[in-house]
Design a protein around this motif. Structure first.
Motif, PDB file in Angstrom:
ATOM      1  N   ARG A   1      38.440  38.079  37.212  1.00  0.00           N
ATOM      2  CA  ARG A   1      39.433  37.040  38.138  1.00  0.00           C
ATOM      3  C   ARG A   1      39.359  36.205  37.510  1.00  0.00           C
ATOM      4  NH1 ARG A   1      41.429  37.489  43.857  1.00  0.00           N
ATOM      5  NH2 ARG A   1      42.612  35.812  43.347  1.00  0.00           N
TER       6      ARG A   1
ATOM      7  N   ARG B   1      45.361  24.051  42.790  1.00  0.00           N
ATOM      8  CA  ARG B   1      45.083  25.340  42.222  1.00  0.00           C
ATOM      9  C   ARG B   1      44.232  26.235  44.225  1.00  0.00           C
ATOM     10  NH1 ARG B   1      43.604  29.330  42.512  1.00  0.00           N
ATOM     11  NH2 ARG B   1      42.495  30.369  41.514  1.00  0.00           N
ATOM     12  N   LEU B   2      44.103  24.508  44.716  1.00  0.00           N
ATOM     13  CA  LEU B   2      42.855  25.197  45.939  1.00  0.00           C
ATOM     14  C   LEU B   2      43.887  25.665  46.955  1.00  0.00           C
ATOM     15  CD1 LEU B   2      40.176  22.034  46.699  1.00  0.00           C
ATOM     16  CD2 LEU B   2      40.059  24.819  45.252  1.00  0.00           C
ATOM     17  N   GLN B   3      45.036  26.004  46.899  1.00  0.00           N
ATOM     18  CA  GLN B   3      45.891  26.038  47.424  1.00  0.00           C
ATOM     19  C   GLN B   3      46.907  27.967  46.956  1.00  0.00           C
ATOM     20  OE1 GLN B   3      48.565  23.337  49.080  1.00  0.00           O
ATOM     21  NE2 GLN B   3      48.684  24.009  50.651  1.00  0.00           N
ATOM     22  N   LEU B   4      46.752  27.373  45.830  1.00  0.00           N
ATOM     23  CA  LEU B   4      46.881  29.231  45.981  1.00  0.00           C
ATOM     24  C   LEU B   4      45.741  29.988  45.328  1.00  0.00           C
ATOM     25  CD1 LEU B   4      49.207  27.562  42.507  1.00  0.00           C
ATOM     26  CD2 LEU B   4      49.554  28.380  44.668  1.00  0.00           C
ATOM     27  N   GLN B   5      45.639  31.501  46.409  1.00  0.00           N
ATOM     28  CA  GLN B   5      44.328  31.970  46.638  1.00  0.00           C
ATOM     29  C   GLN B   5      44.573  33.358  46.177  1.00  0.00           C
ATOM     30  OE1 GLN B   5      43.659  30.870  50.397  1.00  0.00           O
ATOM     31  NE2 GLN B   5      43.033  28.778  50.293  1.00  0.00           N
ATOM     32  N   ARG B   6      45.345  33.897  45.442  1.00  0.00           N
ATOM     33  CA  ARG B   6      46.062  35.153  45.122  1.00  0.00           C
ATOM     34  C   ARG B   6      46.056  35.282  43.355  1.00  0.00           C
ATOM     35  NH1 ARG B   6      45.436  39.402  49.096  1.00  0.00           N
ATOM     36  NH2 ARG B   6      44.900  37.992  50.897  1.00  0.00           N
TER      37      ARG B   6
ATOM     38  N   ASP C   1      50.875  35.294  46.237  1.00  0.00           N
ATOM     39  CA  ASP C   1      50.236  34.300  46.601  1.00  0.00           C
ATOM     40  C   ASP C   1      51.067  33.659  47.533  1.00  0.00           C
ATOM     41  OD1 ASP C   1      48.071  32.121  46.509  1.00  0.00           O
ATOM     42  OD2 ASP C   1      49.998  31.273  46.453  1.00  0.00           O
TER      43      ASP C   1
ATOM     44  N   ALA D   1      51.609  36.148  50.429  1.00  0.00           N
ATOM     45  CA  ALA D   1      50.669  35.582  51.624  1.00  0.00           C
ATOM     46  C   ALA D   1      50.552  34.429  52.184  1.00  0.00           C
ATOM     47  CB  ALA D   1      49.468  36.165  50.394  1.00  0.00           C
ATOM     48  N   ALA D   2      51.522  33.111  51.324  1.00  0.00           N
ATOM     49  CA  ALA D   2      51.793  31.788  51.780  1.00  0.00           C
ATOM     50  C   ALA D   2      52.637  32.202  52.831  1.00  0.00           C
ATOM     51  CB  ALA D   2      51.862  30.918  50.639  1.00  0.00           C
TER      52      ALA D   2
ATOM     53  N   ASP E   1      46.468  31.206  37.274  1.00  0.00           N
ATOM     54  CA  ASP E   1      45.181  30.518  36.718  1.00  0.00           C
ATOM     55  C   ASP E   1      45.862  30.216  35.242  1.00  0.00           C
ATOM     56  OD1 ASP E   1      43.225  30.539  38.372  1.00  0.00           O
ATOM     57  OD2 ASP E   1      42.620  32.770  38.104  1.00  0.00           O
TER      58      ASP E   1
ATOM     59  N   MET F   1      51.954  25.280  38.913  1.00  0.00           N
ATOM     60  CA  MET F   1      50.670  25.063  40.111  1.00  0.00           C
ATOM     61  C   MET F   1      51.738  24.528  41.438  1.00  0.00           C
ATOM     62  SD  MET F   1      46.778  25.604  39.083  1.00  0.00           S
ATOM     63  CE  MET F   1      46.197  26.184  38.363  1.00  0.00           C
TER      64      MET F   1
END
Lengths: 259, 686
Positions: free
Chosen positions: B206, B548-553, B559, B562-563, B590, B597
């Motif tokens: 990834r 970016r730290l908040q987007l985890q998929r 994402d 999941a959020a 990414d 984002m």
């Protein structure tokens, strides 16, 4: 939890060279590992208390441990009491062996002294002095053509970036807490693994970006060179400290063989 | 496929050093965390992942540097325990990463493990032989604990036989400790390597697209250092793997000590132009320079970049000024710090500085090299208004006082005002208008004007989110106690729009965490619908500054699902909410821009139907068009009745979405500018 923070102050211990403090802790740690007996532990504890006194380390610097920690410790003590061992004392109608309990207490005290020693270095040393001390202590390794200076630079940058990384990890975990759990709150090994990989990827993306920016910043400064504006080295107080540690080590070994 | 780094020899290059330090730091953080939180000790195993990343991308030499640094730092934090786990992580991660770097498969890993594991077992046995007394103490301890457990269990008739057998097994294992230890080490390592192979592989796949490039690195120029005068003729620059030119035929000359403002939107090529001035060779065209650019060298070129905390490399302020200078260079640190307004702060640790102070420190470090050319690459983009003013006036003084040319890259029109020359870039080309007249940008929203009045606001007397006398001190009761908030009172009603303005270090992020229930304040309460918000985390949405730290998929669709805990069919509606097309769902996280984002993070938060939305610095680092887009989305949400709290150092454009402003300074909150009417339960009104 506060990690890696100096306790502000300007005492004799604060002024010691960082290399002396690190070497002293490593040396005495090796001695205690060779002879983990009561005399060494007591001498170590006395030295720690003395250093804490001189450096004016307040009691509030000690981490407050959660209740479960004490519960686990007490449970460990109880189990070793069941296990028994000599000497035994009679309590009422039965006998209770204290030998194994002694071993347990010794084991715990040893761990506390070793942990306390490395905490003492962190409490009394400015983090900026650590990497230059690594370069100086490791100087003999240059004869073996090992890249000691490279290691010192990496250590300095690692110390510099650690608070930033911890911050980013906290944010990643907080962002996760804001989200709902898996559908139906069913946690399986697979969802845990996926989750772990997701969080790791988010944290590492930020770290890689930071590494890229830091690399450019190093290039922008024309590469590596000086690490500190106040180059420090050992002086006579360091010789004194080294002598104290040497005597203490000798005593710990000597008393252990007598006992 | 990511290209393999070219095989180079010699000392580690800047990027390798930084990667070893930062990723080694991640391993340290995980090792320490696993050590002090025993119930999270499995976290330590993840420490192999960053080490694996170092090994996969860089030379073994970098892994070694990361290991040494990691050991020293983790030893300082928590003693030998975590230092030992750093070494294990380095071995496991190094092995897996190196095999991946060579492009080999799992059989190579098996073979390598078959060699490494017995060797490690031998080392472990040898160590235990040397430290015999410690070994005996530890083994006796294990035996006693085991006896204790079996002693208790053995009283139950059912377990009597099992307890005997367990005791016997334990005694044998301890008697033949060398064999036991060897078996444990071999099995443990094999299991770790197998786990790391799966996890490192998944994470690396990834991250594969993300290979940072040192865009500052330039080939050696043997000429004597003389960055000025320089002239560019029809210069083109194209980055590797880019589809179009970043600079598309630029001609430009720079001669004496002037202040030149280089302006343009994101992606206009202005930073690339600065890099060419700093010595990066162009893909086509000609750069004529008096001598070498001498980046970072005495009398050469110095650069200040955008992110304050990434470019300050020293642990203490004074260390940063001299960082990287040759060993014989003598610098008057105090005088330089005075010059940039940081006098008397030499001994402060750099982690305690605000963004603006860090940027001025970067200027001091640049001046320590007595450069002839100073490049400021968006150095004002991430700092607060006061910091921006201080920094721009400092930069404006330098051509006169220090006889150097200053090139200030910015997307803010007002910062160009003091410049001797203004150069505009768009789409990699220079625009006409070089000289006195400077066409301003279409900036969204008036600056510092009275906030616009908005539509119906619902019943504002019913406070949805109520803060009662909240104070927070970090590390309370220790020598490091750091007060962040003092007696905050606040009430946010349905459909309210509150702007909390505060500079760096005012406590605004702490307040955001408290409001979202992520942080239990030392005293006071924060209630959502009358219940503590810490018990209903997620009901108040918080958009972090660093999206970016908040987007985890991996993808936008996964994402948002999941959020918000929603199905795929609801994703297009969630995207529409933030003004994005349904096709956006297939994009990879990414590959999004900073503005995109933020919007995707917002879509995920909103799809959970929060009562209150908090945004931490929503506009930082965005160019004017991204700002305008985000502001219009926020304005519409407000109109639809969502309560909005924006926390920012930036007043710009916020009048459109907020009708109340509160000032946060040194952890104290003052409400003012009530439009249209005061709210009950608020703080003091001026």
């Amino acid at each position: 939890m506060v990690l890696l923070r100096q306790i502000p102050g300007d005492t004799a211990i604060h002024r010691l060279w960082a290399g002396t403090k690190m070497l002293a802790v490593v040396t005495y740690g090796v001695v205690l590992s060779l002879v983990p007996s009561w005399p060494g532990i007591v001498i170590g504890a006395v030295m720690l208390l003395a250093v804490a006194r001189i450096a004016r380390v307040p009691r509030s610097a000690l981490p407050r441990l959660p209740v479960w920690f004490w519960v686990v410790m007490a449970a460990g003590g109880l189990f070793t009491l069941v296990s028994g061992g000599k000497p035994e004392i009679s309590v009422g109608s039965g006998h209770v062996g204290l030998g194994d309990l002694e071993l347990y207490v010794r084991f715990v005290c040893l761990s506390v002294v070793l942990l306390g020693a490395s905490a003492m270095v962190a409490w009394t040393t400015s983090l900026g002095d650590v990497a230059p001390a690594v370069a100086r202590v490791g100087a003999p390794l240059r004869w073996l053509r090992l890249p000691v200076d490279e290691w010192a630079v990496t250590t300095a940058l690692c110390i510099r970036s650690l608070p930033l990384l911890v911050d980013e990890m906290r944010t990643v975990m907080a962002a996760r807490r804001l989200r709902p759990g898996p559908p139906g709150h069913r946690w399986s090994l697979n969802t845990l693994l996926d989750e772990g990989i997701d969080l790791m990827t988010a944290a590492l993306t930020a770290s890689i970006r930071r590494a890229g920016e830091m690399g450019e910043a190093i290039t922008a400064r024309g590469g590596t060179g000086q690490l500190t504006s106040q180059p420090a080295g050992p002086g006579w107080p360091d010789a004194l400290a080294a002598a104290v540690v040497a005597v203490a080590s000798g005593a710990a070994i000597g008393l252990a063989s007598v006992a | 496929m990511a290209e393999r780094p070219p095989s180079v020899r010699g000392p580690l290059r800047p990027l390798e050093l930084a990667a070893a330090a930062v990723l080694g730091g991640v391993t340290v953080a995980l090792a320490v965390l696993g050590w002090i939180l025993p119930h999270a000790s499995a976290i330590q195993a993840l420490g192999a992942v960053p080490m694996g990343l170092v090994a996969q991308r860089y030379r073994p030499r970098a892994v070694l540097a990361a290991t040494v640094a990691g050991c020293v730092v983790s030893f300082l934090v928590a003693g030998t325990g975590p230092a030992y786990s750093v070494v294990v992580c380095a071995i496991v991660g190094g092995l897996v990463g190196d095999v991946k770097r060579r492009g080999r498969g799992r059989w190579t890993v098996v073979a390598a493990t078959a060699v490494v594991a017995p060797a490690l077992a031998g080392v472990a046995d040898l160590m235990l032989l040397v430290f015999a007394a410690s070994r005996k103490l530890t083994l006796d301890q294990i035996r006693n604990l085991g006896r204790g457990v079996t002693g208790v269990a053995g009283r139950l008739p059912l377990l009597h036989g099992a307890a005997d057998r367990a005791n016997h097994l334990l005694d044998t294992a301890i008697r033949d400790w060398w064999a036991t230890v060897a078996v444990v080490v071999v099995i443990g390592l094999a299991a770790s390597v197998a786990a790391a192979w799966v996890i490192v592989g998944a994470v690396l796949d990834r991250l594969e697209w993300m290979v940072p490039e040192d865009r500052m690195e330039a080939p050696d120029d043997p000429r004597p250092i003389a960055p000025l005068p320089v002239s560019l003729r029809d210069v083109h620059v194209r980055y590797p793997q880019a589809a179009s030119d970043a600079l598309d035929g630029v001609s430009f000359a720079l001669e004496g000590p002037d202040l030149v403002a280089l302006v343009g939107a994101n992606g206009s090529g202005k930073s690339t132009l600065a890099r060419v001035l700093a010595g990066r060779p162009p893909t086509a065209g000609e750069v004529v320079r008096a001598g070498a650019a001498g980046l970072g060298k005495r009398g050469g070129t110095a650069v200040i970049s955008q992110r304050p905390e990434s470019q300050v490399l020293g642990v203490r302020v004074a260390d940063d000024v001299v960082w990287g200078l040759p060993a014989d260079a003598a610098v008057d640190v105090e005088q330089l710090l005075d010059l940039v307004g940081l006098g008397g702060m030499a001994a402060r640790e750099t982690t305690t500085l605000s963004g603006g102070e860090l940027q001025r420190l970067a200027v001091a470090a640049a001046l320590a090299r007595r450069p002839k050319l100073l490049l400021s690459d968006e150095s004002t983009a991430m700092i607060d208004e006061q910091g921006r003013k201080d920094l721009t006036s400092l930069l404006a003084r330098l051509p006169r006082t220090a006889q150097m040319a200053v090139v200030h890259v910015t997307h803010r029109a007002e910062e160009a005002a003091a410049a001797d020359r203004v150069v505009r870039l768009a789409g990699g080309r220079l625009l006409e208008g070089v000289g006195d007249s400077f066409p301003p940008f279409a900036d969204p929203g008036p600056t510092g004007s009275t906030p616009a009045r908005r539509g119906p606001l619902g019943d504002r007397r019913a406070g949805v989110l109520v803060v009662e006398d909240v104070s927070h001190t970090y590390a309370d009761g220790t020598p490091w106690a750091q007060p962040a908030l003092h007696g905050i009172n606040l009430s946010v009603g349905e459909g309210d729009g509150l702007l909390i303005v505060g500079g760096n270090g005012s406590g605004k992020s702490t307040l955001a965490w408290v409001l979202a229930g992520l942080l239990e304040p030392t005293s006071g309460r924060c209630l959502l619908d009358g219940r503590p918000v810490t018990r209903q985390v997620g009901a108040v949405a918080l958009a972090f500054q660093h999206a970016r730290l908040q987007l985890q998929r991996p993808t936008v669709r996964s994402d948002i699902k999941a959020a918000a805990g929603i199905g795929s069919d609801a994703v297009p509606a969630a995207l529409a909410e933030v003004g994005l097309d349904a096709e956006f769902a297939d994009r990879r996280i990414d590959q999004l821009s900073g503005g995109e984002m933020r919007r995707v993070a917002l879509a995920g938060l909103l799809a959970r139907r929060p009562r209150v939305l908090i945004l931490d610095e929503p506009l930082a680092g965005l160019d004017p068009s991204s700002r305008a887009g985000l502001l219009s989305v926020l304005g519409r949400l407000r109109d639809e009745g969502l309560s909005l709290i924006v926390i920012s150092h930036d007043l710009e454009g916020m009048g459109e979405v907020c009708d109340r402003t509160a000032l946060l300074a040194q952890g104290r909150l003052q409400l003012h500018d009530y439009v249209p009417e005061p709210v009950s339960g608020g703080g003091p009104t001026p």
